[in-house]
Design a protein around this motif. Structure first.
Motif, short mmCIF file in Angstrom:
data_model
loop_
_atom_site.label_atom_id
_atom_site.label_comp_id
_atom_site.label_asym_id
_atom_site.label_seq_id
_atom_site.Cartn_x
_atom_site.Cartn_y
_atom_site.Cartn_z
N ASP A 73 0.84 -1.21 0.00
CA ASP A 73 0.00 0.00 0.00
C ASP A 73 0.88 1.26 0.00
OD1 ASP A 73 -2.83 1.05 0.37
OD2 ASP A 73 -1.71 2.11 1.93
N HIS A 74 1.93 1.24 0.83
CA HIS A 74 2.80 2.41 0.96
C HIS A 74 3.51 2.71 -0.37
CE1 HIS A 74 5.65 5.23 2.63
NE2 HIS A 74 6.66 4.47 2.25
N TYR A 75 4.17 1.71 -0.92
CA TYR A 75 4.92 1.96 -2.15
C TYR A 75 3.99 2.19 -3.34
CZ TYR A 75 9.05 1.04 0.54
OH TYR A 75 10.04 1.12 1.49
N ALA B 121 1.14 3.80 -3.09
CA ALA B 121 0.72 5.21 -2.95
C ALA B 121 1.83 6.15 -3.42
CB ALA B 121 0.37 5.50 -1.50
N LYS C 234 1.64 6.74 -6.87
CA LYS C 234 0.39 7.41 -7.23
C LYS C 234 -0.68 6.44 -7.73
CE LYS C 234 2.58 11.80 -8.42
NZ LYS C 234 2.79 12.79 -9.43
N VAL C 235 -0.70 5.25 -7.18
CA VAL C 235 -1.77 4.30 -7.51
C VAL C 235 -2.94 4.62 -6.59
CG1 VAL C 235 -2.40 1.85 -7.59
CG2 VAL C 235 -0.06 2.55 -8.11
N GLY C 236 -4.13 4.70 -7.15
CA GLY C 236 -5.32 5.04 -6.36
C GLY C 236 -5.61 3.99 -5.28
N ARG D 94 -4.96 -0.01 -5.24
CA ARG D 94 -3.93 -0.53 -4.33
C ARG D 94 -4.45 -1.75 -3.58
NH1 ARG D 94 -3.02 4.96 -2.63
NH2 ARG D 94 -3.67 4.49 -0.49
N MET E 212 -1.30 12.47 -2.39
CA MET E 212 -1.38 11.04 -2.06
C MET E 212 -0.04 10.55 -1.50
SD MET E 212 -2.00 7.86 -4.63
CE MET E 212 -3.48 8.46 -5.39
N LYS F 253 10.70 6.29 -6.89
CA LYS F 253 9.28 6.51 -7.14
C LYS F 253 9.08 7.91 -7.76
CE LYS F 253 8.00 2.61 -5.28
NZ LYS F 253 9.10 1.76 -5.73
#
Lengths: 303, 380
Positions: free
Chosen positions: A97-99, A101, A104-106, A110, B2, B114
């Motif tokens: 979830d962290h990586y 986000a 920029k994955v919704g 995720r 985000m 990233k």
């Protein structure tokens, strides 16, 4: 289209250590590309330059059609660094979830992708456990899952099977093949030559910061293709004269055209010499690698 | 946004995984309970939820100074001692390894590869790392807010101003901790250097306070002695006009002489100190002013009735009386001390927010600029 197109990449560290010397590499969409080389050859440096972790002294080229260093392009690239360390206080699911986000994955994507990737990489049941309790192989699988969280067009994996057991390696190979089928480009950096040989469409061999060989394994080994003919008893004189290499009861003829060895086989039969085997032989990746390394002496960067 | 949220959630998870965070929360809760155990009744002050009783005619449930005492304990002791010292030390211990771990090989590659710019990543990480202090102080202030509201019926939102003040105070030190942390990749080294820097700040600030006190005191002395010379001369002239043989004349002449000698002595001392005062003030102007930053809370929470527990603890009982008292003789030692203290307090309270916060934040910005420049250019 080229997923990675690098030209003349150079990296000179302080103290005039040349880690990379005019490296040029092309990786096409839908192919698995392997980068191999001895320790200190500059493989990881090259990968880090692609991922903007290291600044190149000189670089030109594109990544998914955009100039190297373009941040937005990184949204479409998955990366697994060598010896990666995830925060010990996160669970597997939280890591993804962290990586995700950060890529920029919704949120909805995720959640769906994390669940699907954990299952795909054999980590079901471990998603809510802290990564501090994971084995090395599990961390490696989680790393690959992390690299796939943003549904990348290009996947860059630095030693992906490090610490993974044979079953896990096979699963990862199958996964990579699936990704290729989906049209993604995969850039592999590995020491495990047999692994690379099994999955890579093309390889590059890097020694002392230079790419010494690049192409398909077939094209790189074309000069080494030969037929090894083993007979029962001694080899006749005329065969020894024709052979490129001779051992006790076998001789080798260079080339990959089978029609060219037929007259020789006919003559052996006509002389009542028993042919035990006729074997087409070519160098494997390890032979190729050793040849590349031997030609350039010791590994490592050059001052 | 985000990405910032992801870093913020990660910072919270990191904190909640740290035992020291919960230990600090626990101690904070005990401090709040101890504070809440202080109450006022018609006979005086009760401590320990009524376990001890201090009888007082001035400080009781109906007294206007009850508020001053209660808020004063918060702003003078709980904030200055607990938040600005003990909790800050605990916070530095807890957070000193955040950046060294962040830039650790194997960890940093995952993050900087990233789609987030390095500068943005650095600043975001820095801001979310202040979460430790913000959360600690917020929980603490909420407890204090409830105590003050329930005990004296004053629901004072200014209590929450301690959150940005303490966070800003902490950030001066944390900026140095971050710079050293990413340069050395060692939490222990970062903690040690930050400790040394804190001691340096304390030394400079203490020197400035001491020098300022002496300079103000000598100025007051010179002023008061010169005024004494004028008033005594006038008195002497009046007496002489009536009689040249008045018995008070020699005594007044002697007093004028003493004033002159004392004034000269004070001028000489001032001349010796003045060359030191200006450089120390300039050095302090360039450094973070953490004591003065914490002191802002006192300004904002000062008692409208003039009750100043800080002054009372410094021995000035006139603050307890809460009104200006006409000095019988302004040249006495006590009167000069009081005037010097009043001027010093006025001086510090009149220092602008720009001077206290602005110059401190400029220093912090400079340190963070160096750290972010290093972070942005570094090959990991």
């Amino acid at each position: 289209m080229a997923a990675i197109q690098l030209q003349g990449v150079e990296k000179v560290y302080r103290g005039k250590v040349h880690a990379l010397r005019r490296v040029s590499i092309d990786v096409m969409d839908g192919e698995i590309f392997g980068l191999l080389g001895p320790n200190g050859a500059g493989k990881s440096t090259l990968v880090k330059i692609i991922m903007t972790v290291i600044h190149a002294s000189n670089v030109s080229g594109t990544l998914l059609g955009k100039p190297i260093g373009d941040r937005k392009t990184l949204e479409s690239i998955g990366y697994l660094p060598e010896h990666h360390r995830f925060p010990y206080y996160l669970t597997g699911k939280q890591v993804l979830d962290h990586y995700g986000a950060l890529c920029k994955v919704g949120r909805k994507d995720r959640i769906t992708r994390a669940s699907s990737l954990l299952s795909r990489l054999g980590l079901s049941g471990w998603e809510n456990k802290k990564v501090g309790t994971y084995s090395k192989g599990m961390l490696q699988r989680l790393g690959i899952a992390q690299a796939l969280m943003n549904d990348p067009k290009l996947l860059i994996l630095d030693e992906p099977t490090d610490g993974v057991d044979p079953v896990g390696r096979r699963e990862i190979r199958d996964l990579l093949a699936e990704l290729r089928e989906e049209g993604r480009a995969v850039f592999l950096n590995s020491h495990l030559l047999s692994e690379l040989e099994m999955v890579c469409d093309r390889v590059a061999i890097m020694v002392k910061g230079k790419v010494t060989m690049q192409g398909t394994i077939d094209s790189l080994t074309v000069d080494s293709r030969r037929y090894e003919i083993t007979t029962l008893g001694s080899i006749p004189e005329w065969a020894i004269e024709l052979a490129d290499d001779v051992s006790e009861n076998s001789f080798t003829l260079l080339g990959d055209d089978p029609s060219k060895i037929q007259p020789i086989l006919d003559r052996l039969r006509s002389e009542n010499i028993i042919i035990v085997s006729v074997q087409p032989v070519r160098e494997n990746l390890e032979d190729l690698f050793m040849r590349a390394v031997d030609n350039t002496d010791a590994p490592g960067a050059i001052r | 946004m985000m990405q910032f949220k992801a870093l913020l959630i990660d910072a919270y998870r990191q904190l909640s995984a740290a035992k020291l965070f919960w230990v600090t929360v626990g101690i904070s809760a005990l401090v709040v309970v101890a504070f809440g155990s202080i109450g006022f009744n018609s006979e005086g002050i009760s401590i320990g939820f009524g376990a001890y009783q201090i009888e007082s005619e001035q400080l009781n449930a109906g007294s206007p100074w009850a508020r001053g005492l209660y808020i004063g304990i918060f702003s003078n002791f709980l904030v200055k001692i607990w938040l600005a010292w003990i909790a800050t030390v605990l916070a530095l211990i807890s957070t000193c390894s955040i950046f060294p771990e962040f830039v650790h090989s194997g960890s940093i590659e995952l993050t900087i590869s990233k789609p987030i710019g390095r500068f943005k990543l650095f600043i975001s990480k820095y801001i979310v790392s202040l979460l430790f202090v913000v959360l600690q102080v917020a929980i603490f202030c909420f407890g204090i807010f409830l105590c003050v509201g329930l005990r004296i019926g004053e629901w004072n939102p200014l209590i929450f101003s301690a959150i940005p003040i303490v966070a800003t105070f902490f950030s001066y030190l944390f900026a140095v901790c971050v710079l050293v942390g990413i340069l050395t990749r060692s939490g222990i080294t970062a903690l040690l250097i930050t400790g040394i820097f804190w001691m340096l700040l304390w030394s400079v600030q203490t020197s400035e306070v001491v020098l300022n006190r002496f300079v103000t005191r000598f100025n007051v002395d010179i002023e008061r002695f010169d005024e004494g010379i004028i008033t005594t001369t006038e008195e002497l002239t009046t007496i002489r006009a009536k009689s040249e043989t008045d018995f008070r004349i020699p005594k007044l002449e002697k007093r004028i002489e003493t004033y002159k000698e004392d004034s000269t002595e004070a001028q000489e001392s001032l001349a010796k100190l003045a060359p030191w005062h200006m450089p120390v003030e300039l050095v302090l102007a360039a450094l973070p002013k953490n004591a003065q930053t914490i002191g802002l809370l006192n300004r904002w929470l000062s008692d409208p009735d003039g009750f100043d527990i800080g002054a009372i603890m410094n021995g000035d009982m006139r603050a307890f009386e809460g009104e200006d008292v006409k000095e019988f003789d302004p040249t006495t030692r006590g009167a000069r001390d009081r005037e010097a203290n009043r001027r010093i307090q006025e001086d510090y309270e009149s220092r602008s927010l720009w001077y206290v916060l602005g110059t401190s934040l400029l220093f912090e910005g400079f340190v963070l600029g160096l750290a972010s420049m290093y972070f942005s250019r570094k090959d990991f």
